[in-house]
Scaffold this active site. Sequence first.
Site, PDB file in Angstrom:
ATOM      1  N   GLY A  31       0.828  -1.192   0.000  1.00 25.72           N
ATOM      2  CA  GLY A  31       0.000   0.000   0.000  1.00 25.72           C
ATOM      3  C   GLY A  31       0.867   1.249   0.000  1.00 25.72           C
ATOM      4  O   GLY A  31       2.029   1.196   0.400  1.00 25.72           O
TER       5      GLY A  31
ATOM      6  N   GLN B 154       2.912   9.970   1.518  1.00 22.74           N
ATOM      7  CA  GLN B 154       4.267   9.411   1.480  1.00 22.74           C
ATOM      8  C   GLN B 154       5.072   9.847   0.260  1.00 22.74           C
ATOM      9  O   GLN B 154       6.279   9.617   0.207  1.00 22.74           O
ATOM     10  CB  GLN B 154       4.204   7.874   1.493  1.00 22.74           C
ATOM     11  CG  GLN B 154       3.741   7.296   2.810  1.00 22.74           C
ATOM     12  CD  GLN B 154       3.669   5.790   2.719  1.00 22.74           C
ATOM     13  OE1 GLN B 154       2.687   5.238   2.240  1.00 22.74           O
ATOM     14  NE2 GLN B 154       4.719   5.113   3.156  1.00 22.74           N
TER      15      GLN B 154
ATOM     16  N   CYS C 102       6.699  -0.352   6.840  1.00 19.26           N
ATOM     17  CA  CYS C 102       6.250   0.856   6.150  1.00 19.26           C
ATOM     18  C   CYS C 102       7.376   1.336   5.245  1.00 19.26           C
ATOM     19  O   CYS C 102       8.527   1.378   5.666  1.00 19.26           O
ATOM     20  CB  CYS C 102       5.903   1.927   7.183  1.00 19.26           C
ATOM     21  SG  CYS C 102       5.412   3.496   6.445  1.00 19.26           S
ATOM     22  N   LEU C 103       7.037   1.682   4.009  1.00 17.11           N
ATOM     23  CA  LEU C 103       8.058   2.139   3.057  1.00 17.11           C
ATOM     24  C   LEU C 103       8.759   3.415   3.527  1.00 17.11           C
ATOM     25  O   LEU C 103       9.883   3.688   3.113  1.00 17.11           O
ATOM     26  CB  LEU C 103       7.438   2.361   1.671  1.00 17.11           C
ATOM     27  CG  LEU C 103       6.943   1.096   0.944  1.00 17.11           C
ATOM     28  CD1 LEU C 103       6.211   1.475  -0.338  1.00 17.11           C
ATOM     29  CD2 LEU C 103       8.089   0.140   0.636  1.00 17.11           C
TER      30      LEU C 103
ATOM     31  N   HIS D   4      -1.874   7.272   7.350  1.00 17.98           N
ATOM     32  CA  HIS D   4      -0.924   8.153   6.646  1.00 17.98           C
ATOM     33  C   HIS D   4      -1.591   9.436   6.159  1.00 17.98           C
ATOM     34  O   HIS D   4      -1.027  10.521   6.313  1.00 17.98           O
ATOM     35  CB  HIS D   4      -0.318   7.440   5.428  1.00 17.98           C
ATOM     36  CG  HIS D   4       0.908   6.632   5.717  1.00 17.98           C
ATOM     37  ND1 HIS D   4       2.015   7.150   6.355  1.00 17.98           N
ATOM     38  CD2 HIS D   4       1.221   5.342   5.429  1.00 17.98           C
ATOM     39  CE1 HIS D   4       2.951   6.210   6.446  1.00 17.98           C
ATOM     40  NE2 HIS D   4       2.488   5.101   5.900  1.00 17.98           N
TER      41      HIS D   4
ATOM     42  N   HIS E 228      -3.568   1.198   7.949  1.00 12.98           N
ATOM     43  CA  HIS E 228      -2.223   1.785   7.946  1.00 12.98           C
ATOM     44  C   HIS E 228      -2.162   2.982   6.981  1.00 12.98           C
ATOM     45  O   HIS E 228      -1.667   4.056   7.333  1.00 12.98           O
ATOM     46  CB  HIS E 228      -1.214   0.696   7.544  1.00 12.98           C
ATOM     47  CG  HIS E 228       0.209   1.150   7.452  1.00 12.98           C
ATOM     48  ND1 HIS E 228       1.200   0.676   8.296  1.00 12.98           N
ATOM     49  CD2 HIS E 228       0.820   2.025   6.613  1.00 12.98           C
ATOM     50  CE1 HIS E 228       2.352   1.259   7.966  1.00 12.98           C
ATOM     51  NE2 HIS E 228       2.152   2.066   6.948  1.00 12.98           N
ATOM     52  N   GLU E 229      -2.706   2.800   5.777  1.00 15.07           N
ATOM     53  CA  GLU E 229      -2.647   3.867   4.767  1.00 15.07           C
ATOM     54  C   GLU E 229      -3.579   5.027   5.110  1.00 15.07           C
ATOM     55  O   GLU E 229      -3.256   6.191   4.864  1.00 15.07           O
ATOM     56  CB  GLU E 229      -2.975   3.323   3.370  1.00 15.07           C
ATOM     57  CG  GLU E 229      -2.099   2.178   2.877  1.00 15.07           C
ATOM     58  CD  GLU E 229      -0.601   2.442   3.013  1.00 15.07           C
ATOM     59  OE1 GLU E 229      -0.181   3.610   2.973  1.00 15.07           O
ATOM     60  OE2 GLU E 229       0.156   1.464   3.162  1.00 15.07           O
TER      61      GLU E 229
HETATM   62 NI    NI Z   1       3.344   3.223   5.702  1.00 16.02          NI
END
Ligand code: NI
Length: 176
Positions: free
Chosen positions: A46, A51, A91-92, A137, A133-134
């Site tokens: 995701g 981000q 997480c990226l 963000h 999670h997204e």
């Molecule tokens: Ni993340």
Amino acid sequence: MAKLTILLYPNPFLLTKAKPVSRVDANIRKHADDMLETMYAEKGVGLAATQVGIPLRILVMDTSEEYNTPKILINPEIIRREGTRTVSEACLSFPGITIEVQRAEKIRVRTLTLENEIIEFEAEGLESQCLQHELDHIDGIVFTDHLSKLKRERANKKTIKVIRAYGLDDSAKEAS
Ligand code: NI
């Protein structure tokens, strides 16, 4: 399509709340395409617009086993939560760390599609976890915010160590 640079912790943009998309147009479709390309290139499940430095409520994800079922959500919201479970997440924007967080088991989501339609659906398992999670963000919440102060400081410190060790901070500076 273009691959975008992913902002890394502690980039302050990650802590900003994204604005709703007022109308899905060519510009929004382009953002979604670029975000998908970036997510697939980084092998994430995701990615939130926050981000990649876009201050809009757009998410892309693919939690399918074959990794060939992209989903694009515009202005998504969780309208029902059921149960809780502890899950392991990465997480990226936080390379090199995996942490345990509490998430709702099942959720019901209302979202706008790229075709300007409002739809509702239920999600569980990895899809539910990824959506939560997204969605965090785009509200300016990062996953380490769910930890106790001590664990959070430890996780954030480790992230910075990994970013320095792999020389990732230069790309983050370029994008911010
Ligand atoms: Ni993340």
